[in-house]
Design an enzyme around this catalytic site. Structure first.
Site, PDB file in Angstrom:
ATOM      1  CE  LYS A  97      -0.797   0.429   4.997  1.00 16.79           C
ATOM      2  NZ  LYS A  97      -0.117   1.693   5.211  1.00 16.79           N
ATOM      3  CB  THR A  98       4.003   2.260   1.734  1.00 19.84           C
ATOM      4  OG1 THR A  98       3.473   1.930   3.019  1.00 19.84           O
ATOM      5  CG2 THR A  98       4.834   3.524   1.845  1.00 19.84           C
ATOM      6  CG  ASP A 147      -1.175   4.916   4.903  1.00 19.21           C
ATOM      7  OD1 ASP A 147      -1.876   3.923   4.632  1.00 19.21           O
ATOM      8  OD2 ASP A 147       0.032   4.829   5.205  1.00 19.21           O
ATOM      9  CD  GLU A 148      -2.076   2.148   8.581  1.00 16.46           C
ATOM     10  OE1 GLU A 148      -3.108   1.451   8.697  1.00 16.46           O
ATOM     11  OE2 GLU A 148      -0.936   1.666   8.523  1.00 16.46           O
ATOM     12  NE  ARG A 198       1.825  -6.470  11.389  1.00 16.34           N
ATOM     13  CZ  ARG A 198       1.450  -5.871  10.276  1.00 16.34           C
ATOM     14  NH1 ARG A 198       2.227  -4.961   9.732  1.00 16.34           N
ATOM     15  NH2 ARG A 198       0.316  -6.179   9.677  1.00 16.34           N
ATOM     16  CD  GLN A 228      -3.171  -4.513   8.688  1.00 15.65           C
ATOM     17  OE1 GLN A 228      -2.135  -4.275   9.301  1.00 15.65           O
ATOM     18  NE2 GLN A 228      -3.239  -4.481   7.372  1.00 15.65           N
TER      19      GLN A 228
END
Length: 708
Positions: A30-31, A216-217, A594, A247
């Site tokens: 995504k980044t 973002d997020e 993670r 998330q």
């Protein structure tokens, strides 16, 4: 630019002309999509960088994103607005807060400053501080602000007196903030909305300025953050939000998962793209994570997949207690460290209290480690003392900063003197700085008056340097208050450590001055106020990292350890609320994803918590969601608490119960029988449930089921 993007990523980068929601699963790039999209807008679409607003959730992510965009294109992106919600809003307030009655040199209060102000409000209202605890009311006020509920709208939903007091504390707290020319973190998000409401032309200016908005997020946005984004983007309707409802783990601090799930209702004619290819983890890690999170009902339908290897099974360790757990996990780390780097490993846990026993063992084994979420550098007393001086120099209305520094280093000005000053300024209805200029009118001793005049003269002298580089002010301050002599005079090792931290602060200010052409005091204070522990964490340090599951979001490690997989700990539950359980499940999902190569989990059959004696634990029901074939089990026996392994069956309560039997109660769930008095249907049975809660039942009414 754009090479090697997969089909969905490329589509997300190039789609403009309508609101776009990108469901980006863990490790799906995504980044990269966000940075490529910004580069596409500038290079291909021709949008000037100053017309782009990109919002992230950490300063570190914002800085990295800006650097990555700059590497992709030839244009200068220094004028692009990119930062956290709080930093973007703080910058806006620095220019416009005077429109709602503040001075532009306002102070940003951190959590401890806010707590001090709440405490002073409680004292000012003559309330018992033991009954009306500052921590509790600070949390309640923050929760109300996150929901955009003003003091006058506080609902009387519990005891009316308590709610009335909450309203009074909340009202007075806001009033004191404004008198101190200060905001708390929540105000940074609320006050821009107030300014926009009162100044429609200014809102129009920012709508014209920010022609494209990226967030973002997005799953972690709260109501004020949604309102800010909606306000600045609603005219252009050019907005891309990226997030993953699986998330969403910050409901406890106001994050509203409905923002992402209802995106299409808020932004008409929107489109949705799913990024489901994971580039991070092995197939087995993703399979375990999916089996956990797919049990949630309140989620968008999606499933991560990967071309990566199948990978190793997840190691699941059973231990007798938390000490054995820490020893066993660290033995595993020492073994792995022969072939892997410590900074490629992380220990994750649900609560910070779990770190103590792990740290004890790490110190015994001389393993270097770093805790993310421990005492932050800028929260250390010696650092906060200097920062309070800088805040007070900048904003002489700041009573919290004044109270902290007026007797540091000691000048013989105690609490009684400070209280007299505040009483005088309140009675005269004048500012603190005006009160200090009229010190002779206050009933104080000659010694106190002399010291206060010297203090006032010191501050006035330093205020003349406000427009100079921050480093000049700090170095002069340290000299003028003889800080080094203060710490060296006692020959105390702790004081020498504090002095070393002060030197570290001076170095960080020097670094700040090198990074910023506009390196004035206000900008430095703002940057420091908004720093998080993650922002100071260096992934390249050759140390083992310890952190909570919450802190780990957005990070990745080759080897991930998740400790404390027990009912009452993970999931950490205070009630049986479905939303709470779903968020705990998402938190576990975040921890699992993670992992790049290996995930190791553990639980203890008993654990000391909150200073209590050891309490019996049931292993986490979340483990039951993962297929048994996913695990390599390491323990004395298969857990008797799992409800999904073939060896477990539920039986009716035929026959007699015995001490240590595991039973299930409809209301309280599973527990262990610790005492039985009498026989037959009228026998009294004591059962210990999760959370160390013990209940007594009469057998014939309890309707217990034995778990074998």
């Amino acid at each position: 630019m754009g090479e090697s993007l997969n089909t969905q990523q490329k589509k997300a980068v190039e789609l403009i002309g309508s609101p776009l929601l990108i469901f980006a699963g863990a490790g799906s790039g995504k980044t990269r999509v966000l940075t490529e999209k910004i580069a596409h807008l500038i290079e291909k679409v021709g949008m000037p960088p100053e017309h782009i607003l990109s919002v992230t959730f950490t300063n570190k992510a914002a800085s990295e994103m800006k650097q990555r965009v700059q590497r992709l294109i030839t244009h200068d992106v220094s004028r692009m607005t990119i930062g956290t919600f709080h930093s973007v809003c703080a910058g806006l307030l620095r220019k416009h807060i005077h429109l709602i009655g503040y001075d532009n040199n306002f102070t940003i209060y951190d959590q401890s400053d806010s707590k001090q102000l709440v405490k002073s409000v409680i004292n000012g209202l003559n309330l018992d501080p033991k009954t009306f605890q500052a921590n509790k009311y600070q949390y309640l006020i923050s929760s109300l602000k996150n929901k955009m509920i003003p003091p006058d709208d506080v609902l009387l939903n519990t005891d009316s007196y308590i709610d009335e007091v909450l309203r009074d504390i909340y009202l007075d707290y806001n009033k004191k903030l404004k008198e101190n020319n200060a905001t708390d973190f929540d105000d940074l998000l609320l006050l821009p909305l107030e300014i926009f409401k009162k100044n429609p032309s200014l809102l129009k200016h920012y709508q014209d300025k920010f022609q494209y908005v990226l967030v973002d997020e997005y799953q972690d946005t709260n109501k004020p953050q949604f309102e800010f984004i909606y306000s600045v983007s609603r005219n252009n309707n050019e907005i891309t939000v990226v997030g993953d409802d699986d998330q969403s783990i910050y409901g406890w601090r106001g994050a509203d998962i409905s923002n992402i799930l209802n995106f299409s209702k808020s932004f008409k004619n929107s489109q949705t793209i799913k990024l489901e290819q994971n580039y991070r983890s092995t197939k087995i890690i993703l399979d375990a994570a999916y089996h956990v999170v797919s049990k949630n009902k309140n989620r968008a339908d999606k499933k991560l997949w990967t071309d990566n290897l199948q990978g190793d099974r997840i190691d699941l360790y059973e231990f007798d207690n938390e000490t054995d757990e820490s020893k066993g996990v660290i033995r595993n780390i020492l073994s792995a460290a022969r072939n892997e780097k410590l900074n490629d490993m992380v220990i994750l846990y649900r609560t910070n209290t779990q770190s103590r026993v792990i740290e004890d063992q790490l110190r015994r084994e001389s393993i270097p480690y770093h805790i993310v979420g421990g005492i932050k550098f800028y929260d250390r007393k010696e650092i906060k003392d200097i920062l309070a001086y800088l805040k007070y120099i900048l904003n002489p209305s700041d009573t919290i900063a004044f109270t902290r520094v007026v007797n540091f280093p000691p000048r013989g000005i105690g609490k009684t003197t400070v209280d007299k000053i505040f009483r005088y300024t309140n009675d005269q209805q004048i500012s603190l700085s005006e009160g200090l200029n009229r010190i002779d009118e206050i009933q104080l001793g000659d010694k106190q008056k002399k010291q206060l005049k010297k203090f006032n003269a010191l501050i006035r002298t330093l205020q003349q340097y406000i427009d100079k580089p921050t480093l000049d002010i700090v170095e002069r301050l340290i000299d003028d208050i003889n800080l080094k002599d203060h710490y060296k005079s006692k020959d105390n090792p702790e004081d020498l450590e504090r002095l070393a931290n002060v030197d570290e602060l001076v170095l960080s200010i020097s670094d700040f001055c090198d990074r910023n052409e506009e390196n004035n005091l206000a900008l430095f204070i703002e940057e420091v106020s908004l720093l998080t522990d993650i922002d100071r964490w260096n992934v390249n340090d050759q140390k083992l990292t310890l952190m909570t599951l919450h802190s780990s979001k957005g990070l990745e490690f080759n080897r991930v350890y998740i400790l404390g997989l027990e009912e009452g700990l993970l999931p950490l539950m205070h009630n049986n609320d479905d939303d709470d359980i779903e968020e705990e499940r998402r938190l576990f999902y975040v921890g699992i994803t993670r992992g790049i190569k290996r995930v190791i989990m553990s639980y203890a059959n008993s654990r000391r918590r909150y200073g209590s004696s050891s309490m019996f634990n049931l292993r986490s029901s979340f483990l039951d969601d993962i297929p048994e074939s996913t695990f390599n089990f390491h323990g004395k026996k298969r857990s008797v608490f799992s409800s999904k392994t073939s060896i477990l069956q539920e039986k009716s309560n035929e026959g007699e119960f015995a001490v240590n039997d595991i039973v299930e109660h409809k209301l309280y769930g599973q527990g262990r029988i610790i005492f039985i008095k009498g026989i037959g249907d009228n026998s009294k049975i004591s059962i210990k449930f999760r959370g160390n809660e013990t209940k007594k039942f009469i057998k014939k009414y309890a309707n217990l089921k034995k778990i074998t």
